[in-house]
Design an enzyme around this catalytic site. Structure first.
Site, short mmCIF file in Angstrom:
data_model
loop_
_atom_site.label_atom_id
_atom_site.label_comp_id
_atom_site.label_asym_id
_atom_site.label_seq_id
_atom_site.Cartn_x
_atom_site.Cartn_y
_atom_site.Cartn_z
CD1 TRP A 67 25.36 53.47 66.13
CD2 TRP A 67 25.25 51.26 66.76
NE1 TRP A 67 24.82 52.66 64.65
CE2 TRP A 67 25.20 51.33 65.69
CE3 TRP A 67 25.51 49.55 67.19
CZ2 TRP A 67 24.33 49.79 64.85
CZ3 TRP A 67 24.74 49.13 66.38
CH2 TRP A 67 24.65 49.25 64.63
CE LYS A 115 31.79 55.45 51.66
NZ LYS A 115 32.83 54.04 51.89
CE LYS A 134 35.76 55.34 60.49
NZ LYS A 134 35.03 55.69 58.85
C1 G6P Z 1 32.09 49.73 59.72
C2 G6P Z 1 32.01 51.48 59.04
C3 G6P Z 1 32.77 51.55 57.42
C4 G6P Z 1 33.55 50.48 57.41
C5 G6P Z 1 32.93 49.21 57.97
C6 G6P Z 1 34.72 48.44 58.30
O1 G6P Z 1 30.18 49.51 58.19
O2 G6P Z 1 30.76 52.37 58.22
O3 G6P Z 1 32.96 52.64 56.59
O4 G6P Z 1 34.36 49.94 55.70
O5 G6P Z 1 32.56 49.26 59.23
O6 G6P Z 1 35.51 48.73 58.86
P1 G6P Z 1 36.70 48.13 59.28
O7 G6P Z 1 37.03 49.78 60.69
O8 G6P Z 1 36.61 47.70 60.16
O9 G6P Z 1 37.68 48.51 57.77
#
Ligand code: G6P
Length: 609
Positions: free
Chosen positions: A75, A486, A604
């Site tokens: 990434w 979302k 992610k």
């Molecule tokens: C990224 C993911 C989200 C997630 C956020 C926090 O932006 O795409 O889906 O809510 O990170 O991640 P964590 O692992 O700390 O809950």
């Protein structure tokens, strides 16, 4: 954010392990990928822009085979998406490196290495690591010591795997990014997480920050930052391979949405015993809620919205002030810290850099203790916390978080109950009622999932729109925020969320027949207020999509579409009302044919600032 896999075997070709590992790790980064293998004193590298399927094709064409190799899925951070920036990076045809993380002093190191004659072929910070290791290696021919020396010079966060062209070992190191060692029979593996290794082993070791390890066919040796050999615990992972597979589903997000009844039930059963909630269940330690006079919740993304919902619960049930902050904001703010404050971090991955750093900052700010609510065992945030409460969501692979969110909500509700109980605000019979309501949740979630055909119909209408507005009040305002997040994450439709009462203070100006307005309208004490807000939208020609409860007394009419849940489930209602907004985003994304599990530009686990 970038996935690493590698392995070394006495008898087996390692290439299929690298490819299947990269497929499993793709959720961590998916703009390019590559592998490097060693044969007859020679490093062979294959890299490609795009998904792991691209690299797989190339590797199959080349009929690549080897018993030692490393792989990476990227990434992009330093350097654009281009093959030259894809890992593994190579120095002087002798050293090859894959890296997850960011090297903050790479510019300085790069200048020094250039003076030393090193030529850079990429724009990445990782190439600096390869040349730096090589600068020691060319003098000593000792890979392990070269890595130990090089890592002393690196500032920032990293997990690296390094091989040279002639030895039969892989050297790995971590500081701030996850790395595990997998133990097989006459073979050893390394990876960013267990999903990559489930096909070959369930025996794993979590490396710790500052560790450097050498692995070969027969053994592994771990050194701490003082170069002393250290022992780390061997874990037998209970994660099953099918958790990382799609099974009958088309997407991981779809699978994970449908897994929520089980995930929620597992989380609840892991925390409560037959008839009561016990403090011992928070990380097995005695937790005393009466020590605290306030709570600070720190999180990012969807986890932040779980925190916002919890604020309502804590203040209502346990009578304690709660502030909720986006981790990246808290990190750099001068804050006032109450004397007896508990910090709760919420993170699915336990790796999100902003949340981890905010937690570290909260310690400097002299908060009393910290509790992590996390889905990943032994993750960085868990290790840094005094207490831990695990969500039992199972592996979450879709980038857009779903089952992690609802299980976080369940955990937070139970912590609120624990506070109420220890502060003697909860009678035995009320505790019993709440626990019984919790145990019915899985059934309510299943009923909400059964609304999927109706939501699919809505999705066809949303698919043609460019903007959307989500409204909610009270406990359901954070769910409106999650609904908007979302939708934008996976369908790329611009979506905003507002507390419905704020409508007239701005967003009403946006309302016309082209703006779909989703209203979370449970049958709670705010329903009449929400109905008035709906009328304000309707009067301006807005199209309303209302997620109501079975017992809410209003019907669909021109301009108002209604989907009804089973019945109102009281204080736990936000958890149930989350299901339709997840399904809506999923089906709109399907309609728009976007990449549901790997939305553009996102990752992610966000392990960079
Ligand atoms: C990224 C993911 C989200 C997630 C956020 C926090 O932006 O795409 O889906 O809510 O990170 O991640 P964590 O692992 O700390 O809950």
């Amino acid at each position: 954010m970038c996935g690493i896999v590698g392995g070394i075997s006495k008898n087996n070709n390692i290439v299929p392990v690298l490819i299947s590992g990269l497929e499993k790790l793709e959720y961590r980064g998916y703009d390019s990928a590559g592998i490097a293998v060693i044969n007859d004193n020679k490093i062979t590298r294959v890299r490609s822009v795009g998904r792991v399927s691209e690299i797989k094709k190339k590797v199959l064409n080349k009929k690549l085979k080897s018993k030692i190799g490393i792989g990476h899925t990227r990434w992009a951070t330093h350097g654009g998406v281009a093959e030259k920036n894809a890992h593994p990076h190579i120095s002087n045809n002798e050293i090859t490196v894959v890296h997850n993380g960011i090297i903050e002093n790479h510019t300085h190191l790069c200048q020094l290495l250039k003076k030393d004659g090193y030529k850079f072929k990429s724009e990445t910070d990782t190439e600096v690591i390869a040349h730096l290791i090589h600068s020691y290696y060319k003098k000593s021919n000792d890979l392990k010591n070269s890595v130990l020396k090089a890592t002393k010079k690196l500032m920032g966060a990293y997990a690296i795997a390094v091989a040279d062209k002639k030895t039969s070992e892989i050297i790995v190191a971590r500081d701030g990014c996850p790395l595990i060692i997998g133990i097989g029979k006459q073979e050893h593996f390394i990876a960013s997480d267990i999903s990559a290794l489930l096909s070959v082993t369930n025996k794993i070791i979590f490396m710790e920050d500052g560790d450097v390890a050498s692995i070969n066919e027969d053994k592994y040796t771990i050194y701490n930052s003082e170069k002393k050999v250290v022992k780390r615990k061997v874990h037998i992972s209970s994660i099953k391979q099918d958790q990382a597979e799609l099974g009958p589903y088309k997407h991981f997000m779809q699978k994970e949405i449908h897994e929520q009844p089980v995930a929620v039930a597992d989380t609840i059963e892991s925390i409560i015993d037959e008839a009561s909630i016990s403090p011992k269940l928070i990380g097995g330690k005695n937790f005393d809620a009466t020590k605290y006079d306030s709570i600070l919740i720190l999180a990012a993304g969807t986890s932040f919205y779980a925190g916002l919902t919890a604020k309502y619960w804590f203040e209502q049930i346990s009578n304690i002030p709660v502030s909720v902050e986006i981790a990246s904001e808290y990190r750099y703010r001068n804050v006032y810290t109450p004397k007896k404050q508990l910090v709760i971090t919420i993170s699915q991955s336990g790796e999100t850099l902003d949340t981890l750093e905010a937690l570290k900052q909260s310690k400097k700010n002299k908060n009393l203790k910290s509790l992590a609510i996390c889905n990943v065992q032994e993750s960085a945030i868990v290790r840094q916390s005094d207490y831990v409460l695990y969500t039992r969501a199972g592996m979450e692979i879709g980038v857009a978080s779903t089952k992690a969110f609802t299980t976080q909500l369940v955990c937070l509700f139970m912590v609120a109950l624990l506070f109420a109980k220890q502060k003697k605000l909860l009678t035995k019979s009320k505790e019993k009622d709440y626990l019984s309501d919790l145990r019915k949740l899985a059934g309510h979630i299943q009923s909400a999932l059964n609304l999927e055909p109706q939501i699919k119909e809505w999705a066809k209408l949303f698919g043609k729109k460019t903007n959307a507005l989500f409204l909610g009040r009270g406990l359901h305002y954070p769910i409106a925020l999650e609904g908007a997040l979302k939708l934008k994450e996976i369908s790329y439709i611009h979506a905003e969320a507002y507390p419905a009462g704020e409508l007239k203070h701005g967003p009403l100006a946006l309302v016309d027949k082209n703006l779909p307005v989703v209203v979370i309208a449970p049958n709670d004490k705010l329903l009449e207020k929400v109905k008035s807000n709906m009328q304000e939208v309707k009067a301006r020609g807005g199209e309303l999509f209302v997620i109501a409860d079975g017992d809410s007394k209003f019907d669909a009419e021109k301009g108002i579409r209604v989907i009804r849940m089973d019945r109102h489930v009281g204080i736990l209602s936000p958890i149930v009302h989350t299901i339709p907004i997840q399904l809506l985003a999923y089906h709109v994304a399907l309609f728009k044919k976007t990449d549901v599990d790997k939305p553009r530009n996102l990752a992610k686990s966000v392990t960079v600032e």
